[in-house]
Motif scaffolding. Sequence first.
Motif, PDB file in Angstrom:
ATOM      1  N   ALA A  20       0.826  -1.208   0.000  1.00 39.44           N
ATOM      2  CA  ALA A  20       0.000   0.000   0.000  1.00 39.44           C
ATOM      3  C   ALA A  20       0.853   1.248   0.000  1.00 39.44           C
ATOM      4  O   ALA A  20       0.871   2.054   0.908  1.00 39.44           O
ATOM      5  N   CYS A  21       1.595   1.426  -1.106  1.00 33.32           N
ATOM      6  CA  CYS A  21       2.451   2.598  -1.272  1.00 33.32           C
ATOM      7  C   CYS A  21       3.463   2.750  -0.161  1.00 33.32           C
ATOM      8  O   CYS A  21       3.882   3.856   0.149  1.00 33.32           O
ATOM      9  N   GLY A  22       3.855   1.604   0.414  1.00 32.99           N
ATOM     10  CA  GLY A  22       4.900   1.647   1.433  1.00 32.99           C
ATOM     11  C   GLY A  22       4.428   2.112   2.786  1.00 32.99           C
ATOM     12  O   GLY A  22       5.224   2.235   3.698  1.00 32.99           O
ATOM     13  N   ARG A  23       3.134   2.378   2.970  1.00 38.24           N
ATOM     14  CA  ARG A  23       2.648   2.876   4.252  1.00 38.24           C
ATOM     15  C   ARG A  23       2.227   1.708   5.123  1.00 38.24           C
ATOM     16  O   ARG A  23       1.526   0.805   4.687  1.00 38.24           O
ATOM     17  N   ARG A  24       2.608   1.744   6.376  1.00 40.00           N
ATOM     18  CA  ARG A  24       2.319   0.654   7.275  1.00 40.00           C
ATOM     19  C   ARG A  24       0.823   0.455   7.483  1.00 40.00           C
ATOM     20  O   ARG A  24       0.383  -0.624   7.830  1.00 40.00           O
ATOM     21  N   SER A  25       0.034   1.468   7.235  1.00 41.35           N
ATOM     22  CA  SER A  25      -1.401   1.330   7.452  1.00 41.35           C
ATOM     23  C   SER A  25      -2.027   0.308   6.520  1.00 41.35           C
ATOM     24  O   SER A  25      -3.112  -0.202   6.793  1.00 41.35           O
ATOM     25  N   ALA A  26      -1.360  -0.007   5.394  1.00 38.12           N
ATOM     26  CA  ALA A  26      -1.911  -0.965   4.444  1.00 38.12           C
ATOM     27  C   ALA A  26      -1.497  -2.382   4.768  1.00 38.12           C
ATOM     28  O   ALA A  26      -1.911  -3.317   4.107  1.00 38.12           O
ATOM     29  N   GLU A  27      -0.658  -2.576   5.773  1.00 37.10           N
ATOM     30  CA  GLU A  27      -0.178  -3.897   6.137  1.00 37.10           C
ATOM     31  C   GLU A  27      -0.940  -4.399   7.351  1.00 37.10           C
ATOM     32  O   GLU A  27      -1.589  -3.637   8.059  1.00 37.10           O
ATOM     33  N   ARG A  41       4.181  -7.503 -13.957  1.00 39.40           N
ATOM     34  CA  ARG A  41       2.772  -7.890 -14.019  1.00 39.40           C
ATOM     35  C   ARG A  41       2.035  -7.345 -12.808  1.00 39.40           C
ATOM     36  O   ARG A  41       2.589  -7.327 -11.708  1.00 39.40           O
ATOM     37  N   PRO A  42       0.790  -6.924 -12.966  1.00 41.82           N
ATOM     38  CA  PRO A  42       0.030  -6.461 -11.817  1.00 41.82           C
ATOM     39  C   PRO A  42      -0.096  -7.545 -10.754  1.00 41.82           C
ATOM     40  O   PRO A  42      -0.254  -8.730 -11.065  1.00 41.82           O
ATOM     41  N   ALA A  43      -0.022  -7.133  -9.504  1.00 42.36           N
ATOM     42  CA  ALA A  43      -0.107  -8.098  -8.402  1.00 42.36           C
ATOM     43  C   ALA A  43      -1.425  -8.864  -8.441  1.00 42.36           C
ATOM     44  O   ALA A  43      -1.469 -10.066  -8.127  1.00 42.36           O
ATOM     45  N   GLU A  44      -2.517  -8.200  -8.815  1.00 43.79           N
ATOM     46  CA  GLU A  44      -3.812  -8.873  -8.866  1.00 43.79           C
ATOM     47  C   GLU A  44      -3.794 -10.032  -9.861  1.00 43.79           C
ATOM     48  O   GLU A  44      -4.337 -11.108  -9.584  1.00 43.79           O
ATOM     49  N   ASP A  45      -3.181  -9.819 -11.040  1.00 39.89           N
ATOM     50  CA  ASP A  45      -3.113 -10.883 -12.046  1.00 39.89           C
ATOM     51  C   ASP A  45      -2.324 -12.072 -11.515  1.00 39.89           C
ATOM     52  O   ASP A  45      -2.684 -13.236 -11.746  1.00 39.89           O
ATOM     53  N   GLN A  46      -1.236 -11.785 -10.809  1.00 42.63           N
ATOM     54  CA  GLN A  46      -0.400 -12.865 -10.309  1.00 42.63           C
ATOM     55  C   GLN A  46      -1.110 -13.659  -9.213  1.00 42.63           C
ATOM     56  O   GLN A  46      -1.022 -14.895  -9.168  1.00 42.63           O
ATOM     57  N   ALA A  47      -1.812 -12.969  -8.344  1.00 41.07           N
ATOM     58  CA  ALA A  47      -2.560 -13.662  -7.296  1.00 41.07           C
ATOM     59  C   ALA A  47      -3.649 -14.544  -7.897  1.00 41.07           C
ATOM     60  O   ALA A  47      -3.850 -15.694  -7.476  1.00 41.07           O
ATOM     61  N   ARG A  48      -4.356 -14.033  -8.895  1.00 50.87           N
ATOM     62  CA  ARG A  48      -5.399 -14.825  -9.535  1.00 50.87           C
ATOM     63  C   ARG A  48      -4.812 -16.058 -10.224  1.00 50.87           C
ATOM     64  O   ARG A  48      -5.422 -17.140 -10.205  1.00 50.87           O
ATOM     65  N   TRP A  49      -3.659 -15.909 -10.828  1.00 50.64           N
ATOM     66  CA  TRP A  49      -3.015 -17.040 -11.500  1.00 50.64           C
ATOM     67  C   TRP A  49      -2.621 -18.123 -10.495  1.00 50.64           C
ATOM     68  O   TRP A  49      -2.825 -19.312 -10.731  1.00 50.64           O
ATOM     69  N   PRO A  80      10.588   1.040  -7.631  1.00 50.40           N
ATOM     70  CA  PRO A  80      10.911   1.630  -6.328  1.00 50.40           C
ATOM     71  C   PRO A  80      10.382   0.771  -5.191  1.00 50.40           C
ATOM     72  O   PRO A  80       9.394   0.050  -5.339  1.00 50.40           O
ATOM     73  N   ALA A  81      11.036   0.889  -4.047  1.00 51.73           N
ATOM     74  CA  ALA A  81      10.690   0.045  -2.902  1.00 51.73           C
ATOM     75  C   ALA A  81       9.225   0.189  -2.495  1.00 51.73           C
ATOM     76  O   ALA A  81       8.556  -0.797  -2.166  1.00 51.73           O
ATOM     77  N   ALA A  82       8.707   1.401  -2.499  1.00 51.79           N
ATOM     78  CA  ALA A  82       7.313   1.596  -2.105  1.00 51.79           C
ATOM     79  C   ALA A  82       6.363   0.864  -3.051  1.00 51.79           C
ATOM     80  O   ALA A  82       5.358   0.283  -2.619  1.00 51.79           O
ATOM     81  N   GLU A  83       6.693   0.871  -4.331  1.00 52.90           N
ATOM     82  CA  GLU A  83       5.868   0.168  -5.307  1.00 52.90           C
ATOM     83  C   GLU A  83       5.951  -1.342  -5.105  1.00 52.90           C
ATOM     84  O   GLU A  83       4.945  -2.055  -5.216  1.00 52.90           O
ATOM     85  N   VAL A  84       7.143  -1.829  -4.805  1.00 49.03           N
ATOM     86  CA  VAL A  84       7.319  -3.262  -4.534  1.00 49.03           C
ATOM     87  C   VAL A  84       6.457  -3.688  -3.345  1.00 49.03           C
ATOM     88  O   VAL A  84       5.722  -4.681  -3.398  1.00 49.03           O
ATOM     89  N   ARG A  85       6.534  -2.938  -2.263  1.00 51.08           N
ATOM     90  CA  ARG A  85       5.782  -3.304  -1.062  1.00 51.08           C
ATOM     91  C   ARG A  85       4.277  -3.197  -1.289  1.00 51.08           C
ATOM     92  O   ARG A  85       3.496  -3.985  -0.745  1.00 51.08           O
ATOM     93  N   ALA A  86       3.867  -2.233  -2.105  1.00 48.08           N
ATOM     94  CA  ALA A  86       2.441  -2.107  -2.409  1.00 48.08           C
ATOM     95  C   ALA A  86       1.937  -3.335  -3.158  1.00 48.08           C
ATOM     96  O   ALA A  86       0.857  -3.866  -2.868  1.00 48.08           O
ATOM     97  N   GLY A  87       2.703  -3.797  -4.137  1.00 47.17           N
ATOM     98  CA  GLY A  87       2.325  -5.000  -4.870  1.00 47.17           C
ATOM     99  C   GLY A  87       2.290  -6.217  -3.971  1.00 47.17           C
ATOM    100  O   GLY A  87       1.386  -7.058  -4.070  1.00 47.17           O
ATOM    101  N   MET A  88       3.277  -6.334  -3.086  1.00 44.15           N
ATOM    102  CA  MET A  88       3.292  -7.437  -2.141  1.00 44.15           C
ATOM    103  C   MET A  88       2.026  -7.448  -1.293  1.00 44.15           C
ATOM    104  O   MET A  88       1.404  -8.492  -1.073  1.00 44.15           O
ATOM    105  N   ALA A  89       1.647  -6.277  -0.795  1.00 40.60           N
ATOM    106  CA  ALA A  89       0.481  -6.185   0.088  1.00 40.60           C
ATOM    107  C   ALA A  89      -0.785  -6.646  -0.628  1.00 40.60           C
ATOM    108  O   ALA A  89      -1.617  -7.356  -0.055  1.00 40.60           O
ATOM    109  N   ILE A  90      -0.943  -6.278  -1.898  1.00 42.07           N
ATOM    110  CA  ILE A  90      -2.115  -6.699  -2.664  1.00 42.07           C
ATOM    111  C   ILE A  90      -2.130  -8.210  -2.833  1.00 42.07           C
ATOM    112  O   ILE A  90      -3.136  -8.890  -2.573  1.00 42.07           O
TER     113      ILE A  90
END
Length: 275
Positions: free
Chosen positions: A20-27, A132-140, A172-182
């Motif tokens: 979630a854009c690197g913000r702890r509130s999304a974790e 690839r979008p995180a959503e696509d990877q999770a669905r796969w 960027p790290a914030a983008e990586v963590r956002a994808g992970m969270a999704i």
Amino acid sequence: MTDLTRRTFLSLSVPFVVGACGRRSAEPASAPPLASPVSPRAYAGPPRGWGDEDPHDWPGRRPYGLPVHGVDASRYDPNPDWRGAAQSGVSFAWIKATEGGDLLDPSFSGHWNAAADAGVPRGAYHVYYHCRPAEDQARWFIRNVPRQPGSLPPVLDMEWTPFSPTCTARPPAAEVRAGMAIFLRMLTAHYGTRPVIYTVPDFYDDNDLGSFAGYEYWLRSTAAHPTDRYPGGPWTFWQYSGTGTLPGFDGSTDLNAFNGSPVAFQSWLARRSVR
């Protein structure tokens, strides 16, 4: 070359079917309870019949001082004798399932079923692509990995992909963590348990994963104890070799240890398995 990074991207050159854009509130607000660590003890030697083609001279805390060991498997382990591996001391296995949004390891179903038939607790892992979008990877992943109660929690394998012919992006790290969270949220909702995060030292450092709370970690560290290579980072599983040998597996393979006693491992399984 048996580590997850090289196995993954060498496979792309061989045809096969397949926060979630690197913000702890999304974790997640809090991490699940960790296993009770094993008290330091003298080096006891590897499980029966186990070895290493390129052993590290471990100073102090050695992986074989931990009593619960396991493997990870992919198409590079074509025909394991899972019953023989279980008899030799394999207590768990993670099996490569998917990469990105459209690649399925052709050995997944065979390993998945054979490990279960041998009584080895097993789960599946996904290799994340940064193109690839995180959503696509999770669905796969969800499309290809059964939700079988009692399985190990799924694993999200987070690394850079320098050997990929199609995706060498380093967001960027914030983008990586956002994808992970999704991705992690979607798998948690589907499988009823939070995934484990697998990662390697450079990726952990580059993306400040020490700040990514709420999940258990499976850390690769083949020349140092995890507490030395990932200071302050809690860990539940340790990948300590990519050149291990053991009964049931031809050639070398990855070796892993659980951060706890056999009793703690059974408690962890009961608490963390797929629902």
